[in-house]
Write an enzyme that holds these catalytic residues in place. Structure first.
Site, PDB file in Angstrom:
ATOM      1  N   ASP A 345      33.747  37.999  42.574  1.00  0.00           N
ATOM      2  CA  ASP A 345      34.279  39.290  42.721  1.00  0.00           C
ATOM      3  C   ASP A 345      33.292  40.205  42.901  1.00  0.00           C
ATOM      4  OD1 ASP A 345      36.229  41.267  42.627  1.00  0.00           O
ATOM      5  OD2 ASP A 345      36.591  41.260  40.788  1.00  0.00           O
ATOM      6  N   ASP A 654      40.043  37.827  37.557  1.00  0.00           N
ATOM      7  CA  ASP A 654      40.316  38.554  36.332  1.00  0.00           C
ATOM      8  C   ASP A 654      41.758  38.691  36.183  1.00  0.00           C
ATOM      9  OD1 ASP A 654      40.445  40.521  38.089  1.00  0.00           O
ATOM     10  OD2 ASP A 654      39.041  41.705  37.344  1.00  0.00           O
ATOM     11  N   ASP A 658      45.249  35.608  39.973  1.00  0.00           N
ATOM     12  CA  ASP A 658      43.893  34.916  40.032  1.00  0.00           C
ATOM     13  C   ASP A 658      43.997  33.446  39.656  1.00  0.00           C
ATOM     14  OD1 ASP A 658      42.594  36.832  41.601  1.00  0.00           O
ATOM     15  OD2 ASP A 658      41.567  37.635  39.944  1.00  0.00           O
TER      16      ASP A 658
END
Length: 922
Positions: A345, A654, A658
């Site tokens: 990310d 997070d 996900d």
């Protein structure tokens, strides 16, 4: 009292049915009535206590672990221990109390080590799940109070403000500009505006504007809401229950060891049966033959192998924890060593997660801003020189900074040794930029007190504030901040470099905006307008006639340590790919700064991915380095596509959405700070600092762990094979046993384990991140490792058998021959250990003062030296102490005899150097 009693009874009768309510469809009054609460005073303390006792704490239910005694007994469930236990029982029946006691002692030591390490692993995970606590502000008995979120019950009246974490699922009763970040639950990348009106029953979760859900964050505004679901009944709790949260303490390596152990079991039993048959055929008594068979069994079993595997993995986990990576599932330790792709990310992982103003355009001039984050460190530069506000000019810059500071609802506060933001990151960046030139909110709001506000709304794309400018002259000032499009259309003038108002040229401003956007900056525009004194502000006041003040370009800058970590991963043959929900331009700009991508062809958007077939998608997944505006479900598809290409994928995440991608990845990496609980439960590894550099550190440690395991196996197995060859050949030749069963156990548990455990503490090689990832399909006992094991095993057999026969033939003393043979083998073990560890190389380089890593001296690998000293002391006791002589049937050695033992073990150094060319262990 009667009304209260009726309300309580009504609530108690309907509690079981509350899970079926569609709270977003009910009006506010109906929700309060159903939950038997009060819209202003909330619950009474007495009623809240009753409900807490009835429903339990507001926390997710964890999976119950096994009892301690069961985990202890499970440690005996190893094939090799079955053999030792059987041999011990039979030895006990033969009344050989000493041998039986030693065998049982060895078995118990292995069991205790395994139990302790497993308890530590599960204990660490349990502690981690309790590490994050949340507090909530609520009203009970009409009084505002603050309690742990675990104390909340259905019907509690909760107050929310900017920066709060939502403690339970709430139906909103009132809102004041409320915006909530629900990305962890819905995947929505921007804060969602909230309201209180009832909604149709078919409204999807992401569009239920009158609800807020546990685990989401208030990014702006205030609200009051009533608790409608707690614990496992929350939306997050429901998803959490769908994801298995077991602790997997079995790893691919330990499974391979189990498989190897079972194969070894059949080999050992076969050799023992052969030994027994040959001995009986040679006319030996069955008791003597059985003892010889036991000696063979004991010599062939690598008692220290389960212990060293567990200890090495545990040390690896501990080292990773010190580098901010918490391993939840032990397979991650091994898999990290073979990772070929890291999908990361952007926000907070590769970047600082602190928005920062880097460019300003005001008065036709370009400024740069130094410093990152919310600390007021840095300055504003023009032509690489600090701006001098005492000189003429820079009026537009000053006005632009004032506008960003006053037209702002956020605050930056100092606490716990750092600057913390209360509000939105974008507004925090504007405050910090102004602070860098000495402007502060407290002083400026005193000079220009706010009178009224028009809050930001997505359909208008701006925020406006009204301030008292000059009461004597009856003047007020309006400040605007917002999107360039929304601000420019309301302006007709701007400041020039001398601070004079001139006609606005929108084309010039739009050109500047495009230049900032191409650098990945988010651009905000600012404007002002003087008006006659008034006490309220409406949209008609700002439709036209404003003065354009300037642009501020904001970005979440990359972490310096993450840039270095990306480079280290690439040097190690690991691809780093960025997967983000952010804009493609912003993502690509950050990726270029970090060295992740270099061309636009390596950037794909979620919209492009949707239009691809499977083959095109797989090709894009392999070739692309940046994936922007990607939906959470597309992360899962990207992971699968990369895995289909044979990649070993580490994936960061997070949010709740996900979780599927984290479970699918070979290594799921969750954010320990910003991560949702469900994401943490799905992950194999947690980052306690949400920093990409910690992933690189974990990969580095994982590679070091695997190398240490190979060293341990390369050291341990030759000892067992050498001993077994000695016993087997002695029996086939019908000669006296060179070593007795109890002496073998001493060798295996004291000398071998004493020397092998230090290998688990070996520091990683400085070259570990300069080599490509290992092939995950590579067998632990590869062909080159097997050749090494056989070569050292043959040498060990020559030492034991040769020394024993030589001393026996020259002295006729069996005890002396065995003592020297054992000490010769221990000497060979010591020299071999020095040949495969970093102790001598690191010591030599440390003495020369040359080896430095990241500016620090590399520590000498002291563990082998400590192990050697301990074993030498034990061997001296084994040979020289009369009590040990009686127990182990040994005899004291002279100084010359001890030197001979050392001399016969020394040639292993040259053999190890030759083998190192074909199978390097470092």
């Amino acid at each position: 009292m009667t009304a209260n009693t009726i309300a309580t009874n009504t609530f108690a009768q309907t509690t079981k049915d509350l899970l079926n309510y569609e709270w977003h469809t009910l009006g506010k009054q109906k929700v309060v009535q159903t939950l038997a609460s009060h819209p202003e005073a909330g619950l009474t303390h007495e009623e809240a206590t009753k409900r807490h006792q009835q429903m339990g704490a507001n926390q997710l239910t964890g999976k119950s672990g096994k009892s301690s005694w069961l985990r202890f007994l499970e440690q005996f469930n190893q094939p090799l221990l079955y053999i030792l236990l059987t041999a011990g029982v039979v030895t006990l029946l033969l009344r050989d109390w000493l041998d039986a006691g030693v065998i049982f002692g060895v078995t118990l030591i292995n069991v205790i080590i395994g139990y302790i390490q497993e308890s530590k692993a599960e204990g660490a995970i349990a502690a981690l799940s309790k590490a994050v606590t949340t507090e909530a502000t609520l009203i009970r008995d009409g009084q505002k109070t603050r309690l742990a979120s675990t104390e909340l019950v259905l019907g509690d009246l909760v107050l929310l403000a900017s920066g709060d974490k939502v403690p339970a699922d709430l139906r909103l009763l009132s809102v004041r500009g409320l915006q909530v970040d629900e990305s962890a639950l819905t995947g929505e990348s921007v804060p969602v505006e909230k309201a209180t009106a009832s909604l149709p029953i078919e409204t999807p979760l992401a569009e239920r504007s009158n609800m807020v859900y546990a685990g989401s964050f208030v990014s702006f505004g205030q609200a009051e809401g009533i608790v409608v679901a707690i614990a496992d009944a929350t939306e997050t709790g429901r998803i959490s229950q769908l994801i298995e949260s077991s602790t997997n303490l079995k790893t691919p390596l330990t499974r391979n060891i189990d498989k190897f152990s079972k194969s070894l079991l059949y080999v050992i039993l076969g050799l023992a049966a052969l030994t027994f048959a040959v001995g009986l055929g040679q006319g030996e008594s069955w008791i003597d033959v059985f003892k010889a068979s036991v000696a063979l069994v004991v010599s062939a079993i690598p008692e220290g192998l389960p212990a060293i595997v567990t200890v090495t993995l545990a040390i690896g986990v501990s080292r990773m924890a010190r580098r901010k990576a918490i391993i939840r599932k032990l397979p991650a330790v091994e898999t990290l060593g073979s990772t070929t792709v890291i999908c990361s990310d952007k926000t907070g992982t590769l970047t600082e997660n602190q928005m920062t103003v880097q460019k300003i355009y005001a008065g036709g001039q370009h400024y740069t801003v130094s410093g990152i984050g919310y600390a007021p460190d840095g300055e504003i530069l023009i032509n690489q020189q600090p701006v001098d506000f005492n000189a003429d000019g820079h009026i537009a810059l000053w006005e632009s900074l004032e506008a960003g500071l006053l037209c702002n609802d956020s605050q930056i506060e100092w606490g716990d040794g750092q600057w913390d933001l209360v509000g939105t990151p974008t507004e925090g960046a504007l405050i910090t930029a102004a602070n860098k030139v000495g402007l502060t909110q407290a002083n400026l709001e005193q000079e220009l007190p706010r009178i009224d506000t028009i809050p930001f709304e997505s359909q208008f794309q701006y925020m406006a504030t009204l301030h008292e400018l000059d009461a004597k002259r009856s003047l007020n000032m309006i400040y605007l901040k917002g999107s360039v499009e929304a601000i420019l259309q309301r302006c007709d003038r701007m400041f020039d470099a001398q601070g004079q108002q001139v006609a606005l040229n929108p084309a010039t401003v739009e050109e500047e905006v495009a230049g900032m956007a191409n650098q990945g900056l988010r651009v905000l525009a600012f404007a002002s307008k003087e008006v006659a004194t008034k006490r309220s502000l409406d949209r008609n006041d700002i439709d036209q006639g404003l003065v354009f003040l300037g642009l501020q370009g904001i970005i979440d800058p990359p972490r310096e340590e993450a840039i270095a970590a990306v480079k280290a991963c690439q040097s190690a043959g690991i691809q780093v790919k960025m997967i983000t929900g952010d804009h493609a331009l912003t993502a690509a700009a950050i990726a270029r700064q970090m060295g992740i991508c270099s061309t636009e062809a390596q950037v794909f958007t979620g919209r492009q991915l949707v239009q691809m077939d499977e083959k095109e998608f797989a090709q894009a997944a392999e070739q692309g380095m940046v994936f922007a505006r990607v939906a959470p479900e597309q992360k899962l598809h990207l992971v699968k596509a990369l895995q289909s290409q044979g990649e070993i994928v580490a994936m960061t995440g997070d949010g709740v959405n996900d979780a599927p991608a984290l479970k699918q990845a070979d290594i799921g990496v969750a954010m320990g700070i910003a991560g949702a609980e469900v994401a943490k439960e799905s992950a194999d590894m947690l980052l306690t600092d949400d920093n990409f550099a910690s992933i690189e550190a974990a990969v580095e440690e994982g590679r070091g762990v695997y190398r240490n395991l190979r060293k341990a196996i390369a050291f341990l197995l030759p000892i067992n094979v050498g001993e077994s060859m000695t016993i087997l050949i002695a029996i086939l030749l019908a000669t006296v046993l060179p070593i007795l069963p109890i002496q073998i156990l001493w060798l295996n548990m004291v000398s071998s384990v004493g020397l092998i455990v230090p290998l688990a503490f070996e520091p990683k090689s400085g070259q570990v991140m300069q080599q490509p990832p290992r092939n995950p399909r590579e067998k632990l006992l590869s062909g080159s490792l097997l050749k090494r094991i056989l070569a050292i095993s043959a040498f060990n057999w020559v030492v034991i058998f040769g020394v024993f026969q030589w001393i026996l033939q020259t002295t006729g003393n069996e005890a002396l021959a065995r003592t020297m043979a054992i000490n010769g083998l221990v000497a060979a073990e010591v020299f071999y250990l020095l040949s495969i560890t970093q102790f001598l190389p690191s010591l030599v380089v440390r003495i020369q003062g040359k080896l430095r890593i990241q500016g620090k001296r590399t520590p000498v690998a002291y563990a082998p030296a400590i192990g050697i000293v301990v074993v030498v002391i034990l061997q001296c006791l084994f040979s020289q102490w009369s009590m040990m002589n009686q127990v182990f049937d040994t005899t004291p050695l002279t100084f010359i005899q001890a030197l001979i033992c050392m001399g016969v073990g020394l040639p292993v150094v040259f053999i190890a150097l030759i083998l190192q060319r074909f199978d390097p262990l470092n």
